[in-house]
Design a protein around this motif. Structure first.
Motif, PDB file in Angstrom:
ATOM      1  N   MET A  24       0.842  -1.199   0.000  1.00 57.50           N
ATOM      2  CA  MET A  24       0.000   0.000   0.000  1.00 57.50           C
ATOM      3  C   MET A  24       0.875   1.246   0.000  1.00 57.50           C
ATOM      4  O   MET A  24       1.777   1.380   0.834  1.00 57.50           O
ATOM      5  N   TYR A  25       0.642   2.146  -0.933  1.00 52.01           N
ATOM      6  CA  TYR A  25       1.361   3.417  -0.986  1.00 52.01           C
ATOM      7  C   TYR A  25       0.500   4.510  -0.358  1.00 52.01           C
ATOM      8  O   TYR A  25      -0.705   4.584  -0.606  1.00 52.01           O
ATOM      9  N   ASN A  26       1.117   5.362   0.443  1.00 52.00           N
ATOM     10  CA  ASN A  26       0.418   6.443   1.122  1.00 52.00           C
ATOM     11  C   ASN A  26       0.701   7.764   0.427  1.00 52.00           C
ATOM     12  O   ASN A  26       1.875   8.109   0.220  1.00 52.00           O
ATOM     13  N   VAL A  27      -0.348   8.496   0.084  1.00 54.80           N
ATOM     14  CA  VAL A  27      -0.217   9.773  -0.625  1.00 54.80           C
ATOM     15  C   VAL A  27      -0.870  10.870   0.214  1.00 54.80           C
ATOM     16  O   VAL A  27      -2.063  10.828   0.480  1.00 54.80           O
ATOM     17  N   LEU A  28      -0.071  11.848   0.619  1.00 54.26           N
ATOM     18  CA  LEU A  28      -0.551  12.968   1.418  1.00 54.26           C
ATOM     19  C   LEU A  28      -0.992  14.102   0.505  1.00 54.26           C
ATOM     20  O   LEU A  28      -0.260  14.500  -0.410  1.00 54.26           O
ATOM     21  N   THR A  29      -2.193  14.643   0.742  1.00 54.06           N
ATOM     22  CA  THR A  29      -2.663  15.808  -0.009  1.00 54.06           C
ATOM     23  C   THR A  29      -2.598  17.032   0.905  1.00 54.06           C
ATOM     24  O   THR A  29      -3.268  17.081   1.929  1.00 54.06           O
TER      25      THR A  29
ATOM     26  N   ASP B 105      -5.617  14.065   3.559  1.00 58.55           N
ATOM     27  CA  ASP B 105      -4.841  15.134   4.189  1.00 58.55           C
ATOM     28  C   ASP B 105      -4.329  14.766   5.577  1.00 58.55           C
ATOM     29  O   ASP B 105      -3.682  15.580   6.237  1.00 58.55           O
ATOM     30  N   ASP B 106      -4.598  13.531   6.047  1.00 59.72           N
ATOM     31  CA  ASP B 106      -4.107  13.091   7.350  1.00 59.72           C
ATOM     32  C   ASP B 106      -3.207  11.859   7.251  1.00 59.72           C
ATOM     33  O   ASP B 106      -2.975  11.162   8.236  1.00 59.72           O
ATOM     34  N   VAL B 107      -2.711  11.589   6.054  1.00 55.19           N
ATOM     35  CA  VAL B 107      -1.851  10.430   5.829  1.00 55.19           C
ATOM     36  C   VAL B 107      -0.503  10.621   6.540  1.00 55.19           C
ATOM     37  O   VAL B 107       0.090  11.703   6.486  1.00 55.19           O
ATOM     38  N   GLN B 108      -0.037   9.577   7.197  1.00 51.57           N
ATOM     39  CA  GLN B 108       1.251   9.610   7.869  1.00 51.57           C
ATOM     40  C   GLN B 108       2.303   8.884   7.030  1.00 51.57           C
ATOM     41  O   GLN B 108       1.987   7.961   6.289  1.00 51.57           O
ATOM     42  N   ASN B 109       3.561   9.302   7.167  1.00 48.25           N
ATOM     43  CA  ASN B 109       4.681   8.668   6.454  1.00 48.25           C
ATOM     44  C   ASN B 109       4.384   8.475   4.964  1.00 48.25           C
ATOM     45  O   ASN B 109       4.402   7.353   4.444  1.00 48.25           O
ATOM     46  N   PRO B 110       4.109   9.566   4.258  1.00 48.33           N
ATOM     47  CA  PRO B 110       3.705   9.435   2.852  1.00 48.33           C
ATOM     48  C   PRO B 110       4.834   8.968   1.940  1.00 48.33           C
ATOM     49  O   PRO B 110       6.006   9.285   2.146  1.00 48.33           O
ATOM     50  N   ASP B 111       4.447   8.205   0.934  1.00 48.45           N
ATOM     51  CA  ASP B 111       5.370   7.845  -0.151  1.00 48.45           C
ATOM     52  C   ASP B 111       5.371   8.926  -1.225  1.00 48.45           C
ATOM     53  O   ASP B 111       6.336   9.036  -1.997  1.00 48.45           O
ATOM     54  N   ALA B 112       4.300   9.704  -1.268  1.00 48.41           N
ATOM     55  CA  ALA B 112       4.199  10.805  -2.227  1.00 48.41           C
ATOM     56  C   ALA B 112       3.332  11.900  -1.617  1.00 48.41           C
ATOM     57  O   ALA B 112       2.511  11.641  -0.725  1.00 48.41           O
ATOM     58  N   ILE B 113       3.531  13.129  -2.101  1.00 49.04           N
ATOM     59  CA  ILE B 113       2.744  14.267  -1.645  1.00 49.04           C
ATOM     60  C   ILE B 113       2.171  14.980  -2.864  1.00 49.04           C
ATOM     61  O   ILE B 113       2.885  15.226  -3.846  1.00 49.04           O
ATOM     62  N   LEU B 114       0.884  15.306  -2.798  1.00 48.20           N
ATOM     63  CA  LEU B 114       0.228  16.117  -3.814  1.00 48.20           C
ATOM     64  C   LEU B 114      -0.027  17.490  -3.216  1.00 48.20           C
ATOM     65  O   LEU B 114      -0.569  17.596  -2.110  1.00 48.20           O
ATOM     66  N   VAL B 115       0.353  18.540  -3.936  1.00 50.97           N
ATOM     67  CA  VAL B 115       0.278  19.892  -3.381  1.00 50.97           C
ATOM     68  C   VAL B 115      -0.110  20.874  -4.468  1.00 50.97           C
ATOM     69  O   VAL B 115       0.161  20.653  -5.660  1.00 50.97           O
TER      70      VAL B 115
ATOM     71  N   LEU C 173       9.747   9.038   1.433  1.00 52.68           N
ATOM     72  CA  LEU C 173       9.093   9.933   0.471  1.00 52.68           C
ATOM     73  C   LEU C 173       9.793   9.847  -0.880  1.00 52.68           C
ATOM     74  O   LEU C 173      10.985  10.144  -0.996  1.00 52.68           O
ATOM     75  N   LEU C 174       9.053   9.450  -1.889  1.00 49.72           N
ATOM     76  CA  LEU C 174       9.605   9.265  -3.225  1.00 49.72           C
ATOM     77  C   LEU C 174       9.370  10.456  -4.142  1.00 49.72           C
ATOM     78  O   LEU C 174      10.212  10.766  -4.986  1.00 49.72           O
ATOM     79  N   ALA C 175       8.200  11.105  -4.000  1.00 47.61           N
ATOM     80  CA  ALA C 175       7.836  12.117  -4.990  1.00 47.61           C
ATOM     81  C   ALA C 175       6.925  13.178  -4.386  1.00 47.61           C
ATOM     82  O   ALA C 175       6.141  12.907  -3.474  1.00 47.61           O
ATOM     83  N   ILE C 176       7.042  14.394  -4.948  1.00 44.72           N
ATOM     84  CA  ILE C 176       6.125  15.490  -4.657  1.00 44.72           C
ATOM     85  C   ILE C 176       5.603  15.983  -6.000  1.00 44.72           C
ATOM     86  O   ILE C 176       6.385  16.282  -6.906  1.00 44.72           O
TER      87      ILE C 176
END
Length: 379
Positions: free
Chosen positions: A1-6, A26-36, A50-53
């Protein structure tokens, strides 16, 4: 499962494309990616996983790109996804800068309560809002990327003469440009020859105060300046002085600050360039697709800190993705530990490079231990 933080609201039409195997919110912990979108990230600490933003938009000034590169985090943007929305607002500003529409609307409101006399009052007072037509006038376009090209082509269709400059214009972009757009040799040549000026470049140390007092002094009297790109490209004090002297007839900006608000002949918009549902959907889709492609296949599309690298998957092979310093000997050492190579591609961008290798028997741990290797992934 990959976690993506918005960090901002990202349109569901985009996040829904992530599919199974992804958790986002918007409450994801230890994200693999962030969308902003616009959230400030310079003070954030990033985890090792964290792999990508991905920035759902073009500008990435809110993201610490150098820090990300050093930590092996790919930063994406979505060039062109909001280009049409910005183009339409630029055309709106172009017309507003000429015809005193905003002033006319505000004046008309003051006539409320005069009953049947309003019609005569309108006819008597309208002369104070006379403004020139744009047809036949010259528009200068600084920056001929996704937005600048659309603006230039639309202005030609509206009957304007268009001149432009972009030292980094790609061949594909050049082919999209209307042949009636005249390419000049410098920013200064454009700015000194136009009746209207619109700027579409990122804010960098080289472009800060691109329009300053010295440059304004060289422009045509009565020039109209539009800034829908970034605050800081136009020197505020210089343009306000020029407005008061009459050198500049109008300044339209999508980036308000306290100095320009409520000033005569200044139209300030609240950063509305990409504020359309179509634009937000386009940006979200592109950002999510790019993150998914990188996480699952290691392919990089539209990165602002690492080179664009894509390689079709080789059936039965292990994929090794390596972010590393741009060094020829290091590249040889990486290849030496890759085992039996079926396919590979490597490209550099500045001091860093990215390599994808499809192979059998690769020593991923050995590659990771090499001096100058930032991140290794085995897919």
């Amino acid at each position: 499962m990959y976690n993506v933080l918005t960090l901002n609201k990202i349109a569901a039409v985009g996040t829904s494309r992530l599919g199974e195997g992804y958790s986002y919110g918007d409450d994801v912990q230890n994200p693999d990616a962030i969308l902003v979108r616009s959230a400030a990230m310079h003070d954030m600490e990033f985890g090792d996983n964290l792999l990508a933003i991905a920035r759902a938009g073009a500008g990435t000034n809110n993201i610490p790109k150098d820090k990300c590169t050093e930590q092996g985090i790919v930063v994406f943007n979505t060039p062109g996804a909001n280009a049409n929305a910005v183009k339409e607002l630029v055309l709106t500003g172009l017309l507003l800068s000429s015809r005193k529409v905003v002033e006319g609307i505000e004046w008309a409101k003051t006539l409320k309560g005069n009953g049947d006399a309003v019609g005569k009052m309108v006819e008597k007072g309208k002369s104070q809002f006379v403004g020139p037509e744009i047809t036949g006038k010259t528009l200068g376009v600084i920056g001929l990327g996704a937005i600048g090209i659309l603006v230039a082509n639309a202005a030609v269709a509206l009957g304007m003469k268009v001149v432009g400059f972009d030292p980094f214009m790609s061949v594909p972009n050049a082919l999209k440009l209307n042949p009636h757009v005249k390419l000049l040799k410098s920013n200064e040549e454009v700015m000194t020859s136009c009746d209207y000026l619109t700027i579409h470049v990122p804010l960098t140390p080289d472009t800060k105060d691109l329009v300053d007092a010295d440059m304004i002094a060289k422009m045509k009297d009565g020039v109209r300046i539009l800034n829908y790109s970034r605050d800081g490209l136009v020197n505020t004090d210089a343009v306000l002085d020029a407005l008061k002297s009459g050198k500049v007839a109008k300044y339209v900006t999508d980036f308000g600050n306290d100095k320009v608000l409520c000033e005569e002949n200044v139209i300030v918009l609240p950063h509305l360039g990409a504020s359309t549902p179509e634009s937000e959907d386009n940006c979200a889709v592109m950002a999510c697709d790019q993150v998914k492609e990188y996480i699952e296949n290691g392919n990089i599309i539209n990165s602002v800190n690492l080179p664009a690298v894509s390689l079709p998957r080789t059936a039965g092979a292990q994929r090794i993705c390596v972010i590393h310093k741009n060094d020829g000997e290091l590249s040889k050492a990486i290849l030496g530990k890759a085992g039996s190579v079926a396919a590979m591609v490597t490209k550099a961008r500045g001091d860093y490079a990215y390599t994808i290798i499809d192979a059998n028997g690769a020593d991923a741990d050995g590659i990771k231990a090499l001096d100058g290797v930032v991140r290794v992934r085995s897919l």
